[in-house]
Design an enzyme around this catalytic site. Sequence first.
Site, PDB file in Angstrom:
ATOM      1  N   THR A 157       0.799  -1.225   0.000  1.00 17.07           N
ATOM      2  CA  THR A 157       0.000   0.000   0.000  1.00 17.07           C
ATOM      3  C   THR A 157       0.832   1.276   0.000  1.00 17.07           C
ATOM      4  O   THR A 157       0.457   2.263  -0.635  1.00 17.07           O
ATOM      5  CB  THR A 157      -0.939  -0.010   1.235  1.00 17.07           C
ATOM      6  OG1 THR A 157      -1.879  -1.069   1.062  1.00 17.07           O
ATOM      7  CG2 THR A 157      -1.680   1.290   1.403  1.00 17.07           C
TER       8      THR A 157
ATOM      9  N   THR B  85       2.598 -10.101  14.158  1.00 11.31           N
ATOM     10  CA  THR B  85       1.441 -10.597  13.407  1.00 11.31           C
ATOM     11  C   THR B  85       0.519  -9.421  13.104  1.00 11.31           C
ATOM     12  O   THR B  85       0.454  -8.453  13.876  1.00 11.31           O
ATOM     13  CB  THR B  85       0.725 -11.718  14.215  1.00 11.31           C
ATOM     14  OG1 THR B  85      -0.251 -12.330  13.390  1.00 11.31           O
ATOM     15  CG2 THR B  85       0.064 -11.207  15.483  1.00 11.31           C
TER      16      THR B  85
HETATM   17  N1  ASP Z   1      -3.018  -5.591   0.092  1.00 12.95           N
HETATM   18  C1  ASP Z   1      -1.962  -4.728   0.552  1.00 12.95           C
HETATM   19  C2  ASP Z   1      -0.676  -5.519   0.539  1.00 12.95           C
HETATM   20  O1  ASP Z   1      -0.478  -6.329   1.406  1.00 12.95           O
HETATM   21  C3  ASP Z   1      -2.279  -4.225   1.920  1.00 12.95           C
HETATM   22  C4  ASP Z   1      -1.259  -3.286   2.509  1.00 12.95           C
HETATM   23  O2  ASP Z   1      -0.163  -3.094   2.034  1.00 12.95           O
HETATM   24  O3  ASP Z   1      -1.578  -2.673   3.542  1.00 12.95           O
HETATM   25  O4  ASP Z   1       0.129  -5.354  -0.329  1.00 12.95           O
END
Ligand code: ASP
Length: 340
Positions: A14, A162
Site C-alpha cells: 500500500t 502478526t
Molecule cells: N493488500 C496490501 C498488501 O499487502 C495491503 C497493505 O499493504 O496494507 O500489499
Amino acid sequence: MADRRVCIIHTGGTLGMRQTGAGYAPAQNLGELIGQRLPELASASMPDWELVEYDELLDSANARPHDWYKLASVIHSNRDLYDAFIVIHGTDTLAYTASALSFLLGDFRKPVIVTGSQIPLCEIRNDAQSNLISAMQVIATGRLTEVCVCFGRHIFRGNRTTKVNAIELDAFASPNFLPLVEIGTNFHFSEYGSLPVRADILSNQPPPCPDCSIAVLQVFPGMSAALIDAIVETGACGIVLRCYGVGTAPTADGSFLGALKRASDAGTAIVAVSQCTEGSVALRRYSAGSALADAGVISGYDMTAEAAFTKLHALVSFGLDIPAIAQAMQQNLCGELTND
Ligand code: ASP
C-alpha cells in the site's frame, strides 16, 4: 547521521500504491513520490539512502516463499554496501516476510526494518510518512541490529509480529514478546537483552527456495481425518496446526489422531501453535494434547503461525532431515520462541 547508508527496497504494498479503476495497485517511481511527499528524508539529520525498486511490484497478497528467498539474497549480497536496510512491503503478508528474513539472514547483525502503511503515501492523510521517518530515525540511533517491523507506535521483533488490525494505523502486534521500541515523543527502547542467534543452525548465506509446500490448518470442531490425509496426499512436507488453547485438538476421534500419526510417520513435520493470539503451547497439560505429542506432533511453543510456517520452510531449505527439523523447531534460533 548522514554517515549511515540505508538501502530502501520497494517490493510493493500500500505505501507506494496508486488508485486505479480496480482499487489500489502497486506503482513504480516511489523515489519521485518520496521527493514530492516526504522531503524530510533529504534532511541532513537523516541517514543517506538509496532506493532499489523491484521491476515487478507486488500486492503482498501475491507474495510467495520464493519472494522471501529473493529478498534475503538481495539484502545479503548488498550487506557490505549499506549499514541498514528498509523493506517497503504490503501489510497483508508482511509478518511472514519479516519472520522469513530473520531465519534466512542468520547472524546478519545489521538492522533490516520491514515497514509499509495502511494508507498510501500519495494520499493527503497517510501513515506512510511517519512509518518511513520512524524507520530512518531509529536506524540513525544505531541501536537496532536485527530484523524488525516498524509500524505505527512500535518497532517489534520481526519474527514475533502478526497483523492484527485491517483498518487501524497500529496494524501489528507482538503478542508474546515485548516491543523492541515504543515510539512516542522519543524512542523508548526496551531492555530485552541480546538476541540469541543459533548461527550453527541458521545459514548466513540465504539458500535457494526449496520446492516444498507447507499447509497452515486451523483446528475446528468436527475437523476430520480426511482433511489431514488430503493435505498429506498433496505432498506437503509440513503442517502448521493451529490448535486450541495450549495445544489441544479433537483427539478423541481415533481416525483424526491416526491421520496425524500416519502423516508424521511418513515424514510430514506437524507443528502445533495456538490459535489464541497470546500464550504458549504446552502439549502435556491436557490428555487431549498429550495424544497429539504421542502421535508425533511437535510443539511450536509461543511462535506465531507466521514464524512457525517460515521457520519450517527455512529449515527445509537448509537441508535438515526430519529429526533435526523437529529438534530445531522447538529451539529458540533467533528470538522467535520462548520455551522455558
Ligand atoms: N493488500 C496490501 C498488501 O499487502 C495491503 C497493505 O499493504 O496494507 O500489499
